[in-house]
Design a protein around this motif. Structure first.
Motif, short mmCIF file in Angstrom:
data_model
loop_
_atom_site.label_atom_id
_atom_site.label_comp_id
_atom_site.label_asym_id
_atom_site.label_seq_id
_atom_site.Cartn_x
_atom_site.Cartn_y
_atom_site.Cartn_z
N VAL A 587 0.84 -1.20 0.00
CA VAL A 587 0.00 0.00 0.00
C VAL A 587 0.87 1.25 0.00
N ASP A 588 1.90 1.26 0.85
CA ASP A 588 2.79 2.43 0.92
C ASP A 588 3.50 2.67 -0.40
N ALA A 589 3.86 1.60 -1.08
CA ALA A 589 4.59 1.74 -2.35
C ALA A 589 3.67 2.05 -3.52
N GLY A 590 2.36 1.81 -3.34
CA GLY A 590 1.42 2.02 -4.44
C GLY A 590 1.69 1.11 -5.62
N LEU A 591 2.21 -0.09 -5.33
CA LEU A 591 2.62 -1.00 -6.40
C LEU A 591 1.43 -1.59 -7.16
N ILE A 592 0.30 -1.79 -6.45
CA ILE A 592 -0.88 -2.41 -7.07
C ILE A 592 -1.94 -1.33 -7.28
N GLU A 593 -2.45 -1.26 -8.49
CA GLU A 593 -3.47 -0.26 -8.80
C GLU A 593 -4.81 -0.62 -8.17
N GLU A 594 -5.54 0.40 -7.76
CA GLU A 594 -6.91 0.19 -7.27
C GLU A 594 -7.73 -0.51 -8.36
N GLY A 595 -8.48 -1.55 -7.96
CA GLY A 595 -9.32 -2.25 -8.92
C GLY A 595 -8.65 -3.43 -9.60
N ALA A 596 -7.35 -3.64 -9.32
CA ALA A 596 -6.65 -4.79 -9.92
C ALA A 596 -7.27 -6.09 -9.41
N VAL A 597 -7.34 -7.10 -10.29
CA VAL A 597 -7.90 -8.40 -9.92
C VAL A 597 -6.80 -9.25 -9.29
N ILE A 598 -7.03 -9.70 -8.07
CA ILE A 598 -6.09 -10.55 -7.33
C ILE A 598 -6.67 -11.97 -7.32
N GLU A 599 -5.84 -12.95 -7.64
CA GLU A 599 -6.33 -14.33 -7.77
C GLU A 599 -5.76 -15.22 -6.67
N PHE A 600 -6.55 -16.23 -6.32
CA PHE A 600 -6.17 -17.17 -5.25
C PHE A 600 -5.44 -18.36 -5.86
N ARG A 601 -4.27 -18.69 -5.30
CA ARG A 601 -3.52 -19.87 -5.72
C ARG A 601 -3.00 -20.56 -4.47
N ILE A 602 -3.14 -21.88 -4.42
CA ILE A 602 -2.67 -22.63 -3.27
C ILE A 602 -1.94 -23.87 -3.75
N PHE A 603 -0.91 -24.28 -3.02
CA PHE A 603 -0.15 -25.45 -3.37
C PHE A 603 -0.23 -26.46 -2.22
N GLY A 604 0.28 -27.66 -2.47
CA GLY A 604 0.31 -28.68 -1.43
C GLY A 604 -0.91 -29.57 -1.45
N ASP A 605 -1.15 -30.27 -0.33
CA ASP A 605 -2.18 -31.30 -0.29
C ASP A 605 -3.59 -30.72 -0.30
N GLU A 606 -3.74 -29.40 -0.07
CA GLU A 606 -5.07 -28.79 -0.06
C GLU A 606 -5.47 -28.23 -1.42
N GLN A 607 -4.55 -28.29 -2.38
CA GLN A 607 -4.79 -27.65 -3.67
C GLN A 607 -6.01 -28.22 -4.38
N ALA A 608 -6.11 -29.55 -4.46
CA ALA A 608 -7.21 -30.17 -5.20
C ALA A 608 -8.56 -29.82 -4.59
N GLY A 609 -8.65 -29.90 -3.25
CA GLY A 609 -9.91 -29.60 -2.58
C GLY A 609 -10.33 -28.15 -2.75
N MET A 610 -9.37 -27.23 -2.62
CA MET A 610 -9.69 -25.82 -2.77
C MET A 610 -10.08 -25.50 -4.21
N ASN A 611 -9.32 -26.04 -5.17
CA ASN A 611 -9.62 -25.75 -6.57
C ASN A 611 -10.98 -26.30 -6.98
N SER A 612 -11.34 -27.48 -6.44
CA SER A 612 -12.65 -28.06 -6.74
C SER A 612 -13.76 -27.16 -6.20
N TRP A 613 -13.56 -26.63 -5.00
CA TRP A 613 -14.55 -25.74 -4.38
C TRP A 613 -14.67 -24.43 -5.17
N ILE A 614 -13.55 -23.89 -5.61
CA ILE A 614 -13.56 -22.65 -6.39
C ILE A 614 -14.21 -22.86 -7.74
N ALA A 615 -13.98 -24.05 -8.34
CA ALA A 615 -14.53 -24.32 -9.67
C ALA A 615 -16.06 -24.24 -9.68
N LYS A 616 -16.70 -24.53 -8.55
CA LYS A 616 -18.16 -24.48 -8.48
C LYS A 616 -18.67 -23.04 -8.58
#
Length: 686
Positions: A587-616
């Motif tokens: 925020v202090d650096a102003g690196l990300i513009e207001e309104g930019a789309v931020i996406e969720f990514r997860i790795f490891g053993d929870e990836q499949a379950g989270m991605n399946s839930w997001i896909a719905k």
């Protein structure tokens, strides 16, 4: 012939990785021969990484860390889903006469030690790009590590050469095959050439099969179904091994928990195998009955399968092969359900659709079956009328947050950690279906005896959360062995902290348990962690394997409890100074513009379950950035503002029924780079 094989490999490496391998550290004016050897060495490591993970050429090239400060590791290949890490050491030998020497194994062992001890700063900038993924995978209790020594020559190692790696394996691996963490796999010229040959021209597999109880489906696409003797399936696997699964999303997973259960059924109850198994699906270029098929005849029928591939049931096939190897007379009478689908008149892409669909359908696990148990039903009722809280016993429902209640998954893990037997904490850490097995004397019966008090269940959950919160609060501040013990020994820390406090009133509804026990949790957790670090240090070995070993956990628990109850002050724990929070830096650096789309990514053993839930509902995986230091993410799913951490925790709870603090800035990213990485970019520029 070896020189010709090297030539084939060289041509394949140049085709696959030309322009992808980083050579910026090689002097521009270096002799062309030197640059070529450097390229081929790194491309060889990337090629093997691609083969073991199935990733793209670009990602495989990014796995290469060869160069200064690689600590004997030329590539770090990562499979976040399994989770699995391959540490690859490669040597190029133009004449095909390469060997594996002692210096190579010692350097690779040194690199392994540094990774397991969390000494990531000892590695070069190429590794830094992989650090977050490596750390997430190594932090998973079910992680597997493979050391791969790739040489264009004879891969045989003399005893004195192999000894350092075998010593590492003994320290890491548990007493049972399923506790194995580390394996060693040398690859020689023949092995690499076999990979190249298989990639360039995968052999078509033709099979013969005799079905009983045969049926046919003609519309819209031709298919046959029935049962087949397991002996036929075992012969397929013996002849073709993993080539049998060429079109499958995944090959045989080895003897996992599911496989072992299948093998046990084959040997002990072979005639029931057909009833207990979902069967096998085989895709074929063509399916031809050896005699004209009569729809009215459901008896034995022989078929010729052209271009066959098992796309569902790889574990079943591998388990059948193992069962017949162990007890051919007993297992040989079993039969298995099978579908033969002809692709001859199917539309383009239909085979891929079948493969994906048959491998992603929901499965009924032991936890789902436990929902039928009278103990779970009683607890759900008592949670409602005695505690005025919710106890969820079926998957798929929303997990209650905070004081509203818990799921039976969280309850099982909490009861395992607070059980009198420290061995159950090992199973709580491993997760999976083990805690839900329903055999006499099984973990489930120990955790949920018929008369267990609803207060015992809920208070165990509360205690787990309290200790977990203390550990989470210090996450990122600990380093070295302390960080590894806090990460991998979490369940044992909860167990020891629980046993070291007065728990006599935990099941008594009239007691003031919360008021007397919970205030002591922060200090007691810190003391337990300090002593556990000391005793792990004295024990020696790697935390990733120590906390998988029931015997070592039992011994550690006894030693730490004795130290906690003694008169000696606990040892001090060194922590890092808290750095500026990632969100504040961005925020202090102003690196990300207001309104930019931020996406969720997860790795490891929870990836499949989270991605399946997001896909719905894909909105669950997106948020809009606003320049707020406290709540910079507006979640698309509900339009509400969140901090990255609170939103990640909320999503994890809804999708998986799991609670506990996470570092949310690791999981939210802009154009493929996490908020943590972006903040680090700002800090470095300053």
């Amino acid at each position: 012939m070896s020189v010709l094989h090297v030539r084939h490999i060289e041509e394949e490496l140049k085709r696959s990785f030309d322009g992808l391998i980083d050579l910026t550290d090689v002097a521009v004016n270096a002799p062309q021969a030197q640059r070529e050897v450097q390229f081929l060495t790194r491309a060889l490591a990337a090629y093997v990484a691609q083969q073991v993970t199935g990733c793209s050429g670009e990602e495989a090239a990014a796995f290469v860390i060869d160069g200064r400060d690689d600590n004997g590791i030329d590539a770090v290949a990562i499979d976040d889903d399994k989770p699995h890490v391959w540490l690859i050491q490669s040597k190029w030998a133009k004449a095909g006469e390469g060997t594996i020497d002692k210096e190579t194994t010692l350097k690779l062992k040194e690199g392994l030690d540094l990774l397991l001890e969390g000494e990531y700063d000892s590695f070069n900038p190429r590794f830094a790009k992989l650090e977050k993924r490596v750390d997430a995978v190594l932090g998973d209790p079910s992680v597997k590590i493979t050391l791969m020594l790739v040489v264009l020559g004879d891969p045989k190692m003399e005893d004195v050469v192999e000894r350092p790696l075998l010593a590492a394996a003994r320290k890491l691996n548990g007493p049972k095959p399923e506790d194995e963490v580390l394996d060693i796999r040398p690859l020689g010229l023949h092995d690499v050439h076999k990979m190249v040959r298989a990639k360039s021209a995968p052999a078509r597999i033709d099979l013969s099969v005799t079905l009983d109880g045969t049926g046919r489906l003609q519309e819209p696409y031709l298919a046959y179904y029935g049962s087949v003797s397991v002996g036929q399936v075992a012969r397929w696997y013996g002849d073709h091994e993993d080539s049998l699964f060429e079109q499958n999303i995944r090959k045989s997973l080895g003897l996992t928990g599911v496989n072992r259960s299948l093998v046990d059924t084959l040997i002990t109850r072979p005639r029931d195998f057909w009833y207990f198994n979902n069967g096998i699906t085989v895709l074929c270029d063509r399916v031809r009955p050896t005699v004209q098929y009569a729809a009215s005849d459901g008896g034995p029928r022989e078929f010729k399968l052209e271009g066959a591939s098992v796309v569902n049931g790889a574990q079943t096939v591998a388990a059948i092969s193992e069962g017949l190897r162990r007890a051919p007379d007993k297992a040989g009478v079993a039969r298995v359900w099978i579908r033969l689908i002809s692709l001859e008149d199917c539309p383009e892409g239909f085979a891929d659709q079948i493969t994906r669909a048959t491998n992603t359908q929901n499965q009924v696990g032991r936890r789902d079956l436990a929902a039928l148990d009278e103990v779970q039903v009683r607890l759900r009722e008592e949670f409602a009328w005695a505690l005025r809280r919710t106890y969820v016993i079926k998957g798929g429902g929303d997990a209650p947050e905070g004081e509203r209640g818990c799921t039976n998954v969280e309850a099982a893990e909490a009861l395992a950690c607070t059980h009198a037997r420290p061995e159950l904490t090992v199973q709580a850490k491993a997760g999976g279906d083990y805690l839900w097995e329903r055999n006499p004397g099984s973990a489930y019966d120990q955790l949920f005896p018929k008369k267990i008090s609803v207060y015992r269940v809920w208070r165990s959950v509360v205690f787990n959360r309290a200790v977990g919160a203390v550990l989470d609060e210090g996450h990122g501040l600990r380093e070295g062995l302390t960080a590894r013990v806090a990460e991998h020994g979490r369940s044992l820390i909860i167990h020891i902290a629980f046993k070291s406090l007065d728990q006599g009133s935990i099941s008594d509804p009239q007691s003031f348990w919360e008021e007397t026990v919970l205030p002591a949790v922060p200090e007691r957790t810190a003391v337990v962690l300090a002593w556990l670090v000391r005793h792990v240090e004295e024990l020696g070995g790697y935390p990733v394997s120590i906390f998988k070993n029931p015997e070592k956990c039992r011994s550690l628990a006894a030693s730490v409890i004795a130290s906690v109850n003694g008169q000696t002050p606990p040892p001090e724990i060194q922590v890092k100074k808290r750095s500026s929070r990632a969100v504040g830096v961005l925020v202090d650096a102003g690196l990300i513009e207001e309104g930019a789309v931020i996406e969720f990514r997860i790795f490891g053993d929870e990836q499949a379950g989270m991605n399946s839930w997001i896909a719905k509902d894909p909105r669950r995986g997106r948020a809009t950035w606003v320049n707020s230091r406290s709540k910079p993410l507006i979640w698309e799913a509900d339009g509400q503002p969140y901090s990255p951490t609170k939103l990640a925790e909320h999503m994890r709870l809804q999708a998986l029924g799991k609670k506990g603090a996470v570092q949310g800035t690791k999981y939210w990213s802009l154009r493929g780079r996490s908020l943590v990485e972006l903040a680090e970019q700002v800090r470095n520029s300053e």
